[in-house]
Motif scaffolding. Structure first.
Motif, PDB file in Angstrom:
ATOM      1  N   VAL A 149      -7.437   8.858  11.981  1.00 10.84           N
ATOM      2  CA  VAL A 149      -6.077   9.177  12.421  1.00 10.84           C
ATOM      3  C   VAL A 149      -5.184   7.939  12.254  1.00 10.84           C
ATOM      4  N   ILE A 150      -4.036   8.108  11.609  1.00 11.95           N
ATOM      5  CA  ILE A 150      -3.080   6.990  11.512  1.00 11.95           C
ATOM      6  C   ILE A 150      -1.681   7.474  11.890  1.00 11.95           C
ATOM      7  N   ASP A 151      -0.755   6.545  11.891  1.00 11.63           N
ATOM      8  CA  ASP A 151       0.674   6.853  12.074  1.00 11.63           C
ATOM      9  C   ASP A 151       0.948   7.511  13.428  1.00 11.63           C
ATOM     10  N   VAL A 152       0.718   6.763  14.469  1.00 11.98           N
ATOM     11  CA  VAL A 152       0.800   7.350  15.814  1.00 11.98           C
ATOM     12  C   VAL A 152       1.976   6.807  16.632  1.00 11.98           C
ATOM     13  N   PRO A 180      -8.211   7.220   0.801  1.00 13.46           N
ATOM     14  CA  PRO A 180      -7.214   8.242   0.442  1.00 13.46           C
ATOM     15  C   PRO A 180      -6.810   9.093   1.644  1.00 13.46           C
ATOM     16  N   ARG A 181      -5.613   9.649   1.563  1.00 18.21           N
ATOM     17  CA  ARG A 181      -5.205  10.618   2.582  1.00 18.21           C
ATOM     18  C   ARG A 181      -5.878  11.946   2.286  1.00 18.21           C
ATOM     19  N   LEU A 182      -6.030  12.767   3.306  1.00 20.63           N
ATOM     20  CA  LEU A 182      -6.638  14.083   3.097  1.00 20.63           C
ATOM     21  C   LEU A 182      -5.901  14.841   1.992  1.00 20.63           C
ATOM     22  N   GLU A 193      -1.945  16.288   6.730  1.00 17.09           N
ATOM     23  CA  GLU A 193      -2.880  15.752   5.738  1.00 17.09           C
ATOM     24  C   GLU A 193      -2.400  14.405   5.190  1.00 17.09           C
ATOM     25  N   TYR A 194      -1.166  14.006   5.536  1.00 14.06           N
ATOM     26  CA  TYR A 194      -0.660  12.708   5.106  1.00 14.06           C
ATOM     27  C   TYR A 194      -0.995  11.604   6.113  1.00 14.06           C
ATOM     28  N   ASN A 195      -1.288  11.986   7.318  1.00 14.78           N
ATOM     29  CA  ASN A 195      -1.578  10.993   8.354  1.00 14.78           C
ATOM     30  C   ASN A 195      -3.037  11.019   8.793  1.00 14.78           C
ATOM     31  N   LEU A 196      -3.879  11.510   7.897  1.00 17.15           N
ATOM     32  CA  LEU A 196      -5.321  11.443   8.116  1.00 17.15           C
ATOM     33  C   LEU A 196      -5.933  10.831   6.859  1.00 17.15           C
ATOM     34  N   ILE A 205       0.853  -1.195   0.000  1.00 16.62           N
ATOM     35  CA  ILE A 205       0.000   0.000   0.000  1.00 16.62           C
ATOM     36  C   ILE A 205       0.883   1.237   0.000  1.00 16.62           C
ATOM     37  N   SER A 206       1.965   1.177   0.733  1.00 16.45           N
ATOM     38  CA  SER A 206       2.818   2.346   0.847  1.00 16.45           C
ATOM     39  C   SER A 206       4.240   1.920   1.207  1.00 16.45           C
ATOM     40  N   THR A 207       5.207   2.554   0.570  1.00  9.36           N
ATOM     41  CA  THR A 207       6.582   2.357   1.020  1.00  9.36           C
ATOM     42  C   THR A 207       7.068   3.703   1.497  1.00  9.36           C
ATOM     43  N   MET A 262      -3.084  -4.437  11.542  1.00  5.05           N
ATOM     44  CA  MET A 262      -4.247  -3.623  11.949  1.00  5.05           C
ATOM     45  C   MET A 262      -5.328  -3.676  10.877  1.00  5.05           C
ATOM     46  N   GLY A 263      -6.497  -3.205  11.239  1.00  4.77           N
ATOM     47  CA  GLY A 263      -7.590  -3.160  10.287  1.00  4.77           C
ATOM     48  C   GLY A 263      -7.274  -2.191   9.157  1.00  4.77           C
ATOM     49  N   LEU A 264      -7.692  -2.553   7.960  1.00  2.71           N
ATOM     50  CA  LEU A 264      -7.506  -1.651   6.828  1.00  2.71           C
ATOM     51  C   LEU A 264      -8.608  -0.602   6.850  1.00  2.71           C
ATOM     52  N   ILE A 265      -8.222   0.649   6.703  1.00  6.36           N
ATOM     53  CA  ILE A 265      -9.211   1.698   6.490  1.00  6.36           C
ATOM     54  C   ILE A 265      -9.392   1.780   4.978  1.00  6.36           C
ATOM     55  N   GLY A 266     -10.510   1.302   4.506  1.00  6.32           N
ATOM     56  CA  GLY A 266     -10.699   1.288   3.071  1.00  6.32           C
ATOM     57  C   GLY A 266     -12.009   0.612   2.717  1.00  6.32           C
ATOM     58  N   CYS A 323      -9.816   5.456  13.991  1.00  5.90           N
ATOM     59  CA  CYS A 323      -8.430   5.076  13.662  1.00  5.90           C
ATOM     60  C   CYS A 323      -8.420   3.578  13.400  1.00  5.90           C
ATOM     61  N   PRO A 324      -7.357   3.042  12.826  1.00  4.55           N
ATOM     62  CA  PRO A 324      -7.341   1.593  12.580  1.00  4.55           C
ATOM     63  C   PRO A 324      -7.370   0.816  13.898  1.00  4.55           C
ATOM     64  N   GLU A 325      -7.956  -0.370  13.821  1.00  6.87           N
ATOM     65  CA  GLU A 325      -7.982  -1.229  15.002  1.00  6.87           C
ATOM     66  C   GLU A 325      -6.717  -2.092  15.012  1.00  6.87           C
ATOM     67  N   LEU A 332      -6.811  -6.236   5.897  1.00  6.49           N
ATOM     68  CA  LEU A 332      -5.889  -5.774   6.923  1.00  6.49           C
ATOM     69  C   LEU A 332      -4.790  -4.911   6.315  1.00  6.49           C
ATOM     70  N   ALA A 333      -4.228  -4.065   7.161  1.00  7.99           N
ATOM     71  CA  ALA A 333      -3.012  -3.345   6.785  1.00  7.99           C
ATOM     72  C   ALA A 333      -1.906  -3.870   7.693  1.00  7.99           C
ATOM     73  N   VAL A 334      -0.820  -4.299   7.087  1.00  7.93           N
ATOM     74  CA  VAL A 334       0.312  -4.800   7.876  1.00  7.93           C
ATOM     75  C   VAL A 334       1.442  -3.788   7.745  1.00  7.93           C
ATOM     76  N   LYS A 335       1.765  -3.160   8.861  1.00  6.64           N
ATOM     77  CA  LYS A 335       2.817  -2.139   8.837  1.00  6.64           C
ATOM     78  C   LYS A 335       4.121  -2.768   9.301  1.00  6.64           C
ATOM     79  N   VAL A 336       5.086  -2.748   8.419  1.00 10.75           N
ATOM     80  CA  VAL A 336       6.394  -3.332   8.731  1.00 10.75           C
ATOM     81  C   VAL A 336       7.384  -2.195   8.906  1.00 10.75           C
ATOM     82  N   ASN A 345       6.951   0.104   5.650  1.00 15.93           N
ATOM     83  CA  ASN A 345       6.150  -0.275   4.487  1.00 15.93           C
ATOM     84  C   ASN A 345       4.819  -0.786   5.007  1.00 15.93           C
ATOM     85  N   VAL A 346       3.774  -0.527   4.229  1.00  8.65           N
ATOM     86  CA  VAL A 346       2.457  -1.017   4.630  1.00  8.65           C
ATOM     87  C   VAL A 346       1.933  -1.938   3.532  1.00  8.65           C
ATOM     88  N   TYR A 347       1.500  -3.136   3.924  1.00 12.59           N
ATOM     89  CA  TYR A 347       1.003  -4.130   2.973  1.00 12.59           C
ATOM     90  C   TYR A 347      -0.473  -4.384   3.200  1.00 12.59           C
TER      91      TYR A 347
END
Ligand code: ADP
Ligand code: MG
Length: 398
Positions: free
Chosen positions: A231-234, A173-175, A219-222, A44-46, A161-165, A148-150, A89-93, A51-53
Motif C-alpha cells: 500500500v502506498i500514497d496514504v 510495478p503498480r498493480l 491499482e495505481y496506489n498498490l 521514479i514518478s512525476t 521512505m524505503g524503496l519498494i523494489g 507498505c514503505p517504511e 530509498l524513495a524520496v517523495k517531494v 515527485n518521487v526520486y
C-alpha cells in the motif's frame, strides 16, 4: 556541499535540478549534508501532487531506521544486503504549488476553521500537512503489519521512505502495470484472486486496527512486490471517524472490485465486503482469521446463490440482481455524523430504515458505547504531528 550533487552523473543532475525549486533543493542538500542521504538519483514518478526520486541512504540513515523500527515495534529489514550497505530509498517531494492541491480541498473544505486556516496558511505549510499525514499514516499502517514503505525521515514537504523494489533500485510495478505473461491463465487468475483477498484483508486491518480508510485506493496506489501488494500514497487517508470515511471506503471497495473483476476475479458483493471491513463478526480484531472469514463469506454467498437458483431464478437474473444490488449499495445513504447516527437509531427503534447499510454497524456502535470522537485516540500509537490536522478534520459536524 553543492559539489556532492555535481559529482553525480550529469544526466541525473539535470533531471533533479530541473524539477526542484530552490527551497526543496536546499532540503535535499541538507539531507545529504546530514548524511541521511548519500546520493540522489533519477525521478521514479512525476505526479500532479508529488515527485518521487530514487536515492541512497547515508551513514546516519541506519540510526534513523533503528529508532523508527523500535518505535513501531517492527524489525529492521535491510532493503539491500548488509547493514552497512546503503539502502535504496524513495524520496517523495510534495509539490508546493497550491494549484496541484486544489483537488484535495474537498477533504478539508467542509470544516470551516480548516478552510479559514487553509486560506491563511502559506502554500508550503498546507503541503507540509499532507507530508506529515503521509508519514503518520504510514507508521500506523506499518505497525499493523500491512506491507507498505517504511517512513524514515520527514523534513517539511520532503518524505524519505524505503524503496519498494529490487536490489538494483528498480521500483516495484503498480498493480495497474503488471502482466503475467510467462504463466498460464489459470495461474494468473489464482494470483489476482490471491491479491484481491489480501487487499480486502488490508482494508479490514486498516479500518479496525489503524482506524483509517485509505480514500484513494486503486491499482495505481498498490505496488506488487515479492508476491504481495504494498500500500502506498496514504497522505489523504482519513480517520474512520471522519464524516465521510464510509463514503470513501465504499469508493475504495468499488475501485478494487472494478479492477479485480476486469482481471477475471470472482469478487464478493461490495455490500458483503463493506460489512467484512467494518464489522467484527467474530468479535475480535484477529488478523489470522481473515482467510477463514473470507472463505466463509464466499461460502455464504455461494449458498445464497444456490438457494435462489433452486427457487427457480435464472442464472442471468442472478447476475443482474447482483449488479442491481451493488448499484444500490454504491448509491446508498450512509450517515456521516453522530447526529445522523442517532436519528437513524430512533428510526430503527420505530422499525424503519431496515435497508440501511449502516444498521449492523450502528447496533454494534451503540452496544459498545463507541462514540466516533473517541476513536481517534485509541487508534493512534503516536500522538504526534498529525493530531492537529486530524482532529480538525474530524471535528466537522458536531
Ligand atoms: P502521487 O500518486 O500522489 O503522485 P505516490 O505516493 O502514489 O504519489 O507515488 C507516485 C509513484 O511513485 C507511485 O505510483 C509508485 O510508482 C512510485 N512510488 C512511490 N513511493 C514508492 C516507494 N516507496 N517505492 C517504490 N516506488 C514508489
Ligand atoms: Mg499515487
Amino acid at each position: 556541499l553543492e559539489d556532492k550533487i555535481r559529482e553525480k552523473d550529469k544526466a541525473d543532475r539535470a533531471t533533479v535540478e530541473k524539477v526542484l525549486d530552490p527551497a526543496t533543493r536546499l532540503i535535499m542538500l541538507n539531507l545529504i549534508n546530514n548524511e541521511i542521504l548519500s546520493e540522489i538519483h533519477g525521478v521514479i514518478s512525476t505526479g500532479k501532487e508529488a515527485n518521487v526520486y530514487h536515492a541512497l541512504s547515508g551513514p546516519r540513515m541506519d540510526e534513523q531506521r533503528r529508532t523508527l523500527a523500535l518505535e513501531s515495534g517492527g524489525a529492521v529489514q535491510p532493503v539491500c544486503g548488509e547493514q552497512q550497505q546503503p539502502v535504496h530509498l524513495a524520496v517523495k517531494v510534495y509539490k508546493t504549488a497550491i494549484l496541484a492541491f486544489k483537488d484535495r480541498t474537498p477533504y478539508a473544505s467542509e470544516d470551516f476553521r480548516l478552510r479559514a486556516a487553509y486560506k491563511k496558511s502559506s502554500h508550503r505549510q498546507m503541503v507540509k500537512m499532507w507530508a506529515d499525514k503521509e508519514m503518520h499514516n504510514l507508521k500506523r499502517i506499518r505497525a499493523a503489519g500491512i506491507p507498505c514503505p517504511e517512513p524514515f525521515h520527514l523534513r517539511l514537504h520532503v518524505l524519505v521512505m524505503g524503496l519498494i523494489g529490487d536490489s538494483h533500485g528498480w521500483p516495484a510495478p503498480r498493480l495497474h502495470n503488471i502482466k503475467f505473461e510467462d504463466t498460464t491463465l489459470d495461474e494468473a487468475l489464482a494470483t489476482w484472486t490471491d491479491m484481491y483477498r489480501q487487499v480486502l484483508g488490508y482494508m479490514r486491518i486498516m479500518y479496525q486496527r489503524c482506524k483509517l480508510v485509505h480514500a484513494d485506493l486503486s491499482e495505481y496506489n498498490l505496488l506488487y512486490h515479492e508476491g504481495k501488494p504494498y500500500v502506498i500514497d496514504v497522505s489523504q487517508a482519513v480517520g474512520h471517524e471522519h464524516p465521510r470515511a464510509l463514503d470513501f471506503l465504499r469508493l475504495d471497495i468499488k475501485n478494487m472490485s472494478n479492477f479485480f473483476e476486469r482481471k477475471g476475479v470472482d469478487c464478493l458483493p461490495e455490500r458483503a465486503v463493506f460489512n467484512f471491513i467494518v464489522l467484527m463478526e467474530d468479535g475480535s480484531q484477529d488478523t489470522e482469521n481473515i482467510p477463514a472469514m473470507l472463505d466463509e463469506l464466499y461460502e455464504n454467498h455461494k449458498k445464497e446463490l444456490e438457494k435462489e437458483y433452486e427457487s427457480g431464478v435464472a442464472v442471468e437474473d442472478l447476475e443482474a440482481k447482483k449488479e442491481v444490488d451493488t448499484e444500490v449499495f454504491r448509491q446508498q445513504y450512509i450517515p456521516r455524523t453522530l447526529e445522523q447516527v442517532y436519528d437513524i437509531e430512533s428510526e430503527l427503534e420505530k422499525g424503519e430504515g431496515d435497508e440501511l447499510v449502516y444498521k449492523a454497524l450502528l447496533s454494534q456502535k451503540v452496544a459498545n458505547g463507541d462514540r466516533p470522537s473517541d476513536a481517534s485516540e485509541s487508534g493512534a500509537e503516536d500522538n504526534d504531528t498529525d493530531s492537529e490536522s486530524g482532529s480538525q478534520l474530524s471535528q466537522h459536524g458536531k
